[in-house]
Design a protein around this motif. Structure first.
Motif, PDB file in Angstrom:
ATOM      1  N   MET A  21       1.898   6.314 -16.573  1.00  0.00           N
ATOM      2  CA  MET A  21       1.049   6.533 -15.401  1.00  0.00           C
ATOM      3  C   MET A  21       1.400   5.572 -14.276  1.00  0.00           C
ATOM      4  N   SER A  22       1.713   4.341 -14.598  1.00  0.00           N
ATOM      5  CA  SER A  22       2.127   3.388 -13.557  1.00  0.00           C
ATOM      6  C   SER A  22       3.387   3.873 -12.862  1.00  0.00           C
ATOM      7  N   ALA A  23       4.321   4.395 -13.627  1.00  0.00           N
ATOM      8  CA  ALA A  23       5.561   4.908 -13.045  1.00  0.00           C
ATOM      9  C   ALA A  23       5.301   6.146 -12.194  1.00  0.00           C
ATOM     10  N   ILE A  24       4.423   7.010 -12.640  1.00  0.00           N
ATOM     11  CA  ILE A  24       4.084   8.215 -11.870  1.00  0.00           C
ATOM     12  C   ILE A  24       3.435   7.823 -10.552  1.00  0.00           C
ATOM     13  N   LEU A  25       2.495   6.887 -10.612  1.00  0.00           N
ATOM     14  CA  LEU A  25       1.823   6.442  -9.394  1.00  0.00           C
ATOM     15  C   LEU A  25       2.809   5.781  -8.427  1.00  0.00           C
ATOM     16  N   SER A  30       4.951   5.640  -3.433  1.00  0.00           N
ATOM     17  CA  SER A  30       5.791   4.527  -2.989  1.00  0.00           C
ATOM     18  C   SER A  30       5.863   4.434  -1.464  1.00  0.00           C
ATOM     19  N   SER A  31       6.045   5.542  -0.781  1.00  0.00           N
ATOM     20  CA  SER A  31       6.121   5.492   0.683  1.00  0.00           C
ATOM     21  C   SER A  31       4.780   5.081   1.289  1.00  0.00           C
ATOM     22  N   TYR A  32       3.697   5.511   0.675  1.00  0.00           N
ATOM     23  CA  TYR A  32       2.369   5.124   1.160  1.00  0.00           C
ATOM     24  C   TYR A  32       2.143   3.627   0.963  1.00  0.00           C
ATOM     25  N   LEU A  33       2.561   3.103  -0.175  1.00  0.00           N
ATOM     26  CA  LEU A  33       2.394   1.676  -0.446  1.00  0.00           C
ATOM     27  C   LEU A  33       3.205   0.822   0.521  1.00  0.00           C
ATOM     28  N   TRP A  40      -8.463   0.099   0.636  1.00  0.00           N
ATOM     29  CA  TRP A  40      -8.932   0.204  -0.744  1.00  0.00           C
ATOM     30  C   TRP A  40      -8.008   1.079  -1.581  1.00  0.00           C
ATOM     31  N   PHE A  41      -7.488   2.168  -1.000  1.00  0.00           N
ATOM     32  CA  PHE A  41      -6.621   3.054  -1.769  1.00  0.00           C
ATOM     33  C   PHE A  41      -5.309   2.359  -2.120  1.00  0.00           C
ATOM     34  N   THR A  42      -4.742   1.661  -1.149  1.00  0.00           N
ATOM     35  CA  THR A  42      -3.500   0.923  -1.394  1.00  0.00           C
ATOM     36  C   THR A  42      -3.712  -0.137  -2.470  1.00  0.00           C
ATOM     37  N   ASN A  43      -4.829  -0.854  -2.376  1.00  0.00           N
ATOM     38  CA  ASN A  43      -5.127  -1.887  -3.374  1.00  0.00           C
ATOM     39  C   ASN A  43      -5.333  -1.288  -4.763  1.00  0.00           C
ATOM     40  N   MET A  44      -5.994  -0.129  -4.820  1.00  0.00           N
ATOM     41  CA  MET A  44      -6.221   0.508  -6.116  1.00  0.00           C
ATOM     42  C   MET A  44      -4.900   0.970  -6.736  1.00  0.00           C
ATOM     43  N   ILE A  45      -4.047   1.601  -5.946  1.00  0.00           N
ATOM     44  CA  ILE A  45      -2.759   2.070  -6.463  1.00  0.00           C
ATOM     45  C   ILE A  45      -1.896   0.885  -6.878  1.00  0.00           C
ATOM     46  N   ALA A  46      -1.874  -0.153  -6.061  1.00  0.00           N
ATOM     47  CA  ALA A  46      -1.087  -1.349  -6.396  1.00  0.00           C
ATOM     48  C   ALA A  46      -1.601  -1.993  -7.678  1.00  0.00           C
TER      49      ALA A  46
END
Length: 123
Positions: A21-25, A30-33, A40-46
């Motif tokens: 799941m970490s790899a999928i996310l 990746s471009s969004y990060l 909050w979304f960036t922090n959650m995905i990171a």
């Protein structure tokens, strides 16, 4: 559809890989990060990318939600729980992955109306 997706996760071995799941996310966002360093979304995905056990827990819950749809092949008794499971899956998949399953919502009518039977008419 969901049960076959769960079977694919077993066959491909993704369900046995804690970092899946970490790899999928990371691949999905990746471009969004890179372009958005705060929020909050960036922090959650990171966080989920960095903590594969937490991400795998979400992946496991999604797998279970997909796998339980096999019940629908054998009984109508749990259809209301399958409807709830589908709705939760659709909402959280949209929020986390950006995948829109809402176009599949009309198919929930198959589960909802399965409690009614068609009476045979006397000819």
């Amino acid at each position: 559809m969901f049960f076959s997706s769960a079977l694919w996760k077993i066959r491909a071995g993704g369900i046995f890989n804690i970092e899946e799941m970490s790899a999928i996310l990371l691949r999905q966002h990746s471009s969004y990060l890179v372009s958005n360093s705060s929020g909050w979304f960036t922090n959650m995905i990171a966080y989920l990318v960095g903590h594969s056990a937490a991400a795998y827990t979400l992946y496991l819950f999604a797998f279970i939600a997909e796998f339980i749809f096999v019940i629908g092949l054998f009984t109508r008794k749990f259809d209301k729980y399958l409807i709830i499971s589908f709705c939760l899956f659709a909402v959280f998949d949209y929020l986390l992955m950006g995948i829109n399953y809402f176009t599949w919502l009309p198919f929930l009518g198959c589960l909802y109306f399965s409690k009614y039977s068609i009476e045979k008419s006397a000819i």
